[in-house]
Design an enzyme around this catalytic site. Structure first.
Site, mmCIF file in Angstrom:
data_model
loop_
_atom_site.group_PDB
_atom_site.id
_atom_site.type_symbol
_atom_site.label_atom_id
_atom_site.label_comp_id
_atom_site.label_asym_id
_atom_site.label_seq_id
_atom_site.Cartn_x
_atom_site.Cartn_y
_atom_site.Cartn_z
ATOM 1 N N LYS A 77 -4.905 -4.563 -4.511
ATOM 2 C CA LYS A 77 -5.424 -2.725 -4.163
ATOM 3 C C LYS A 77 -5.720 -2.495 -5.758
ATOM 4 C CE LYS A 77 -1.781 -0.416 -2.278
ATOM 5 N NZ LYS A 77 -0.027 -0.559 -1.357
ATOM 6 N N SER A 152 0.015 0.697 3.281
ATOM 7 C CA SER A 152 -0.386 1.399 2.434
ATOM 8 C C SER A 152 -1.620 0.106 1.901
ATOM 9 C CB SER A 152 -0.249 2.156 0.899
ATOM 10 O OG SER A 152 0.376 1.189 0.437
ATOM 11 N N SER A 176 4.121 -1.761 2.778
ATOM 12 C CA SER A 176 3.042 -1.431 2.578
ATOM 13 C C SER A 176 2.285 -2.541 2.403
ATOM 14 C CB SER A 176 2.441 -0.368 2.162
ATOM 15 O OG SER A 176 3.202 0.898 2.024
#
Lengths: 466, 50
Positions: A77, A152, A176
């Site tokens: 990420k 996310s 997330s």
């Protein structure tokens, strides 16, 4: 080759059946073919990945295996600081997170032999559950075009599900990791608070942030967690508690494990297909010998209020500079959520932190005196259409965000380990999600239950058609 | 940014009031000795016995 799990690939590389370079090139070819539509990557380091793969192949030819992930291509990420690559945190500023130390979790995976393919797309500043991003493009769902990937850690979910990487790291402040895992039909693990170091990862909320693996199988999640978990002196919240064997514990029987289906809250407003899938998982575990029962859980509403106070205060403090000096750079929903935090009093923030401790103690005593784990849906509905959930006005977008993450947020406040595993598919092919929640630092039990469920299900090897 | 994309000031005030009200209601029950770090202690106390 990209249909293999991380563990299968690692074994094939160790046996010299596949080279690290072949595995890397397979991922890069797939990214080149698919990522224009999926938009999972923000930064691709093809040259760096190939160079690393060649070096690892040379190591193996010389009899040196770096670790259990030798030659396995992973991606991270874009809030994990990886030396030599920019860290945008989903903002329009390529080097948003600067001056950071190397992400400990990434460093541990690299030391175990992993190859870094690049940095993955995410919701701007990790503030949102749908995976849309105004700067880097909305991450698409690999199972159904035009539908959300979940956020996310949106790029992480899509990249792993689509076979662009064999595993990924995500972060989870309110769901997330688990939301994109559920939307994309993969496995995601939010560990116990303090289990995995957050050093070198952009903070959103110091009290609620967790880093964890996102993979195609429960075994892969256990393998990655074994590597990244454990004390790190660079993260003050890192626990000194020993991690213990996780992969080796997967095959232990689930007979006698006490599992609760919540009587309250967690099935309110979920679609019939979601409810049926979770109940099917419960029956399956019962057939394997688990002691499944229903249980009324402490009302999550107070903990959600506490989480809102903590998350909004801390995220506004952390990201005050961009919110105050360059607000025009932020998407409207992100800006609106940050704005609230500037107006929360120190009194309310500290009261929330004190209440969190009390609520956690009460939950642990009350629930884990009765059962060893909880089953619940991860998402209330299969991945919705992106255009529907991102339609203005902004107040309605924020409300939709709250509804979509209502099943995951309480467990960030409680700090408990939660494994998100696929629970099957809706009639139109969109994945459904199951959460398995365990007692503090008992990742081994949630992984064991998830592994048993995964192997009893018939959809384990299903992949999206791309 | 269009008007429909901005958070209305009234909505911000309503969000704040709701959060503050919730904390006010719950906070009255807290004892003097309850502090934020008890959260980590609660996790440790709930962990499996080694």
């Amino acid at each position: 080759m990209t249909d293999l799990t991380l563990g299968e690939l690692a074994s094939a590389i160790a046996a010299r059946k596949i080279s690290a370079l072949e595995a890397t090139d397979a991922c890069l070819e797939r990214i080149a073919r698919l990522d224009r539509r999926l938009r999972a990557f923000i930064t691709l380091d093809a040259d760096g990945a190939r160079a690393r793969a060649r070096a690892l192949d040379a190591d193996l030819a010389g009899g040196r295996r770096r670790g259990p992930l030798h030659g396995v291509p992973l991606a991270y990420k874009d809030l994990c600081h990886v030396p030599g690559l920019p860290t945008s945190c989903g903002t329009r500023t390529p080097e948003y997170f600067t001056g950071a130390v190397e992400c400990t979790a990434v460093a541990r995976l690299t030391a175990a032999g992993a190859i870094t393919l690049g940095k993955l797309n995410m919701t701007e500043l990790a503030l949102g559950p749908f995976g849309d991003n105004p700067h880097h493009g909305d991450v698409d769902n690999p199972w159904k075009a035009g539908h959300v990937s979940g956020g996310s850690s949106s790029g992480s979910g899509t990249a792993v599900a689509a076979g662009l990487a064999f595993g990924a790291l995500g972060s989870d402040t309110g769901g997330s990791i688990r939301l994109p895992a559920a939307c994309c039909g993969i496995v995601g693990l939010k560990p116990t608070y303090g289990r995995v170091s957050r050093a070198g990862a952009m903070p959103l909320s110091w009290s609620l942030d967790h880093l964890g693996p996102m993979t195609r199988s429960v075994r892969d999640a256990a393998l990655m967690l074994e590597i990244v978990a454990g004390h790190d002196s660079r993260d003050a919240t890192s626990s000194p508690r020993a991690v213990g064997p996780l992969v080796a514990a997967l095959e232990a029987p689930v007979r006698g494990v006490r599992v609760a289906l919540p009587e309250n809250y967690y099935f309110d407003g979920v679609t019939p297909e979601v409810r049926a899938a979770v109940e099917h998982a419960a029956r399956t575990l019962a057939s394997l010998g688990a002691d499944v029962r229903t249980l009324r859980l402490p009302d999550p509403a107070p903990m959600i209020d506490v989480c809102n106070i903590l998350a909004r205060s801390e995220s506004s403090t952390i990201h005050a500079r961009v919110a105050r000096e360059r607000p025009h750079e932020l998407g409207p929903a992100v800006r609106a959520r940050l704005e609230v935090g500037f107006h929360i009093s120190a009194h309310d923030y500290l009261q929330a932190a004190r209440l969190r401790a009390r609520l956690t103690r009460a939950f642990v005593d009350e629930v884990f005196g009765e059962v060893d784990a909880i089953l619940a849906p991860t998402i209330p509905e299969p991945a919705p259409a992106l255009a529907t959930v991102t339609a203005p006005p902004v107040e309605e977008i924020v409300r939709r965000m709250g509804r979509f993450s209502r099943l995951t947020r309480p467990f960030n406040g409680l700090g408990l380990p939660v494994l998100a595993v696929p629970a099957g598919f809706a009639s139109d092919g969109r994945p459904l999600g199951l959460q398995i929640v365990g007692r503090p630092f008992d990742e081994a039990s949630v992984l064991r239950l998830g592994h048993a469920w995964e192997h009893a299900a018939d959809w384990r090897t299903r992949r999206p058609s791309l | 940014m269009t008007d429909s994309q901005r958070a209305a000031p009234g909505q911000l005030q309503a969000d704040l009031a709701a959060l503050a009200g919730a904390i006010e209601r719950m906070g009255g029950e807290l004892a003097l000795g309850e502090e934020p770090s008890n959260f980590v202690a609660a996790l440790d106390a709930g962990a499996p016995r080694d």
